[in-house]
Design an enzyme around this catalytic site. Sequence first.
Site, PDB file in Angstrom:
ATOM      1  N   GLN A  50      -7.388  -7.143  12.614  1.00 35.40           N
ATOM      2  CA  GLN A  50      -6.917  -8.300  11.873  1.00 35.40           C
ATOM      3  C   GLN A  50      -5.935  -9.123  12.711  1.00 35.40           C
ATOM      4  O   GLN A  50      -5.501 -10.185  12.272  1.00 35.40           O
ATOM      5  CB  GLN A  50      -6.217  -7.842  10.575  1.00 35.40           C
ATOM      6  N   ARG A  68      -3.432  -4.737   1.033  1.00 33.63           N
ATOM      7  CA  ARG A  68      -3.520  -5.992   0.297  1.00 33.63           C
ATOM      8  C   ARG A  68      -2.192  -6.346  -0.366  1.00 33.63           C
ATOM      9  O   ARG A  68      -2.141  -6.657  -1.558  1.00 33.63           O
ATOM     10  CB  ARG A  68      -4.638  -5.925  -0.737  1.00 33.63           C
ATOM     11  N   CYS A  69      -1.127  -6.237   0.405  1.00 35.57           N
ATOM     12  CA  CYS A  69       0.165  -6.670  -0.105  1.00 35.57           C
ATOM     13  C   CYS A  69       1.087  -6.901   1.063  1.00 35.57           C
ATOM     14  O   CYS A  69       0.800  -6.538   2.183  1.00 35.57           O
ATOM     15  CB  CYS A  69       0.777  -5.641  -1.046  1.00 35.57           C
ATOM     16  N   GLU A  83      -3.008 -11.654  -2.294  1.00 28.05           N
ATOM     17  CA  GLU A  83      -2.602 -10.319  -2.697  1.00 28.05           C
ATOM     18  C   GLU A  83      -1.949 -10.254  -4.066  1.00 28.05           C
ATOM     19  O   GLU A  83      -1.668  -9.165  -4.566  1.00 28.05           O
ATOM     20  CB  GLU A  83      -1.655  -9.772  -1.624  1.00 28.05           C
TER      21      GLU A  83
END
Lengths: 291, 793
Positions: B221, B368-369, B738
């Site tokens: 990523q 996802r945060c 998120e």
Amino acid sequence: MYPTRFNYESPKSIAEAIALLHQGGGEAKILAGGQSLVPMMRLRFAAPEMIVDINNIPGLDYLTVDADGTIHIGALCRHSDLEKSSLLMAHQPTMAAAAPVIADPIVRNRGTLVGSLCHADPQGDWSSVMMALGGIVVAQGPNGRRSIPAADFVKGPFQNMLAFDEIAIEAIVPAPKGIPNGGYLKLERRVGDFATAGVAVAVESSQGLIIRAGIGLTGVGGSTINATAAAQSLVGAPLTAGSIAHAADLAAQAAQPRSDHRGSASYKRQIVKTFVVRILSGVVESMERAA
Amino acid sequence: MSLDEIKIGGMGASRRRVEDNRFIRGKGNYVDDIVLPGMLHMEILRSPLAHARIKSIDTSKAWAIPGVRLVMTGEMMASRNLAWMPTLSYDTQAVLATDKVRFQGQEVACVIADDPYIAKDACEAIVVDYEPLPVVVNPVQAMAPGAPLIRDDKENQHDNVVFDWEVGDKDGTEKAFAQADVVSKLELHYPRSHPSPLETCGSIADFDRATSKLTVYMTTQAPHIIRAAVAMVAELPEHMIRIVSPDLGGGFGNKVPVYPGYVASILASILLERPVKWIEDKTGNLISTGFGRDVYLRGEMALRKDGKILGVRMHTDSDHGAFFSDAQPSKFKIGLMHSAFACYDIPAAHLTARGLYTNKAPGGVAYRCSFRVTEAMFFQERMVQAAADDLGMDQAEFRRLNFVRDEDFPHRTAFGFLTDSGQYAKCLDVGLEAIGYKDFLKQKEEAKKRGRLLGIGISTMTEPLGAGNSREYDILGIKMFDSAELRVHMSGKAILRTGAKSQGQGHETTWAQIVAHELGIPADDITVEEGDTDTAPFGMGTYASRSTPVAGAAVAMVSRKIRAKARKLAAHLLEVSEEDVEWELGRFYVRSSPDRGVTIQDCANAAYSNMPDGLEPGLENTAYYDPPNLTWPFACYIATVEVDPGTGVWDVLNVVAVDDCGVRINPMIVEGQIMGGLTEAYAMASMQFITFDAEGNCVGSNYMDYLLPTAWETPGFELHEVVTPCPHHPIGAKGIGECATVGGPAAFVNAVMDALKGTGVRNIDMPLLPDRVYEAFTTRRDISGMPPVKTED
């Protein structure tokens, strides 16, 4: 997926398949739907030397009902065939209830009932259903055919009664002597999960009395459990709140669950009890509707 | 006449995702799709034990298998100073184990062979002699006197404590508690979960001896960060390293860290001078790569009896596994945990945090945060509900009373964050209206009389998204800015590159929309490329919902640079001075004579064919954007449920989501993000967790045991929006990717707890599996907090 090395055979007849199994000497595995075998090979829990793929043998994908109500399910009859079958809806409520909750829709497209019985997973749904129905597995080997009651077919976890060179070619549900009724309930954490607990109930009634009953329990023991005392307690009497509660208690006693990440033993027992009550209460309702 | 912005695919257009054209045709290009000439295959041998000393490793049988090219062990890595590597949290992590294995699934050896089957067979032929050691699987065991020392490799490490850290106003908080009418307490565990992208991690390392250049195709990523890390770890010159992150099949934070497999494949390629491909299998991904959460919390809230929150005290014990490799770039040890309670006006707060080593997989990633924000907001909203219950107040009114009011921005939170915008009460009102709050409360009371258990749960929160600003956020010393490079061709078509990296977020679609908004170039005329460090401008990658807040801002800023130059070209073409030129979408015109104008495409053409004297040719530029602050979206999630008292099974009746993420670039993509996030929130609340048995075996190493929800059980979601533009972002956007994952779980859990209200049960730890719910309300006790969560029968 990187399984260990294996030979792949694709026989065109049952006789050829049996010969290959014989030749494999216990190291060969039948591939029907492959929905349990292939994941186990992927994990290398199963490492067969030979795969005997029976999918090219014609005439094994049948689902038929005799005039007397006997149901025949061929070795290549898929779960989805059962799920979509109007024959089952009309003739066999316990199977009709179980068919749509087997695994998930993708598995149902490939997996087979007979394969599921052979796999003998204590969490397999069909074993409980066939036990409750008094079903029969027909095996064929070098010496011909024999019938094995579903109640005896499972020898232990992931072990069945087939000889190494026998193929289970069909499952039979005997003709009912009364009006068949029943259901299948299972608790799963998610669609496609193995059962935390499952209950199959099959009863036959005549003139308001239960004349035959079978209760099979999924996922609450080392192998599928035949709750015979619970089932027997229902026979010869009408279904009442009291008789249902009694049978539910007996079924919960018959369960031998273990605590694991799906729940505690006592919880699983409770689910068995709740489900027996819910299925039989549904039976009462449908009998009242019919009457 | 100005262009219709929606028609050219500008801001606010629900433009179809351009990347889907290749994905739905099976034409995506993932790492495993790439085949290089002469490529070999690598497989990793992992430890079956959670804690054991390695007495010996015999690789002779593996070497003897035809087709095996190389067998690597920790000893061999050590001889090249590569047995250990630095983590993103300034700890060290074993690449291949030398002394001990410290978690089940740890990398012990690698085989490189002609095909993956041979490599796998050869791994099984390696004989490792382990001496089992006592295992630590949770913080209680880690802190116990006489606990086995997991990190005996580290000098001066005499216990299993990773860090002790605190933030906030201790004295002020103590005073607040001294003045409290009511103190509400809660203890709970946010369980370990795994981001589990559908595509696992993998790499193809290709070292070319002739050019000395190393090219690595990999699932990352953050390609530029990886390049910097590889330069550091492998001591290779940065300009001789090219990292290519092709299409990614999801990331969710899992693909931020550097994993041993990447490093091993690079070394193997250097040694063998051939491309080496490593593709992790699903089990390897689930048991060894970056997990999320695994935090125990004790919280206390000081309350005045009218409902005002006076102060909050929190303590966390976090389980970091065997190596502290949290992928988080903040200066704070437990990420942004102290962003908790940011939407509430609270005078004083204090957080103490302790991190612990255990014999579990390392790598607390921001699943996802934004770095522990999920835990923070879950704790916050569970504590808020418990406090409202303790006061006997309505949970919605309790929130409203304590919200930061619209007129109070900018607002400094009790922990020191600066929130800048929001309409919290309005979002709550929209949510309550949509769910039919008052009607549901009546329905619930009536159902109760018939023995049915209905519940409603609310979760409201603002969270810090978009790391960072350069003052407080960096990775390996590199500040958290981002970048965009825009090249407008002579025809007015363009190519845009950014330092972000889409993993499904739809950058190819939305970045083009920002350019369309700023320049009036139709989005379809703009190609977007990311992920190749040889071509993309330097950036920090995509995670923590930072793409739109940071790289997206850079896209707007580079477009404005282009527009400024285009204005000069327009003045030249229109033969007026620059001051007399006005802009409308896609066109410059003469102020005094609006009919006289040139399009942005005319300007692009002139940049290459008709530029004025003294002006540089070309229409290309780059922008680096260092955000002044994080962005603070707000969300209100409300769920209603019914609990089956016979089984503990709970069904979701309705879910309403109200999100305020500022200006929406592509509403369809925003809605997709929210639905995906709510699905993950439902998953964590209901089924999804990675657990371990007493021996440290990972129970959750495949998709039969690690449960991801499917379309069959995922409920439907009703979405609403409120728009409060971000005051400091060039296009007023805030992060959104998120929010629902972060804020969603508490809505579901609060709903189930509300259904059980009156039974004496205060908390059930996630996931709220039916057996836990059933056990809690039949025994009338909590299932929460420090282990053992439950005992075996």
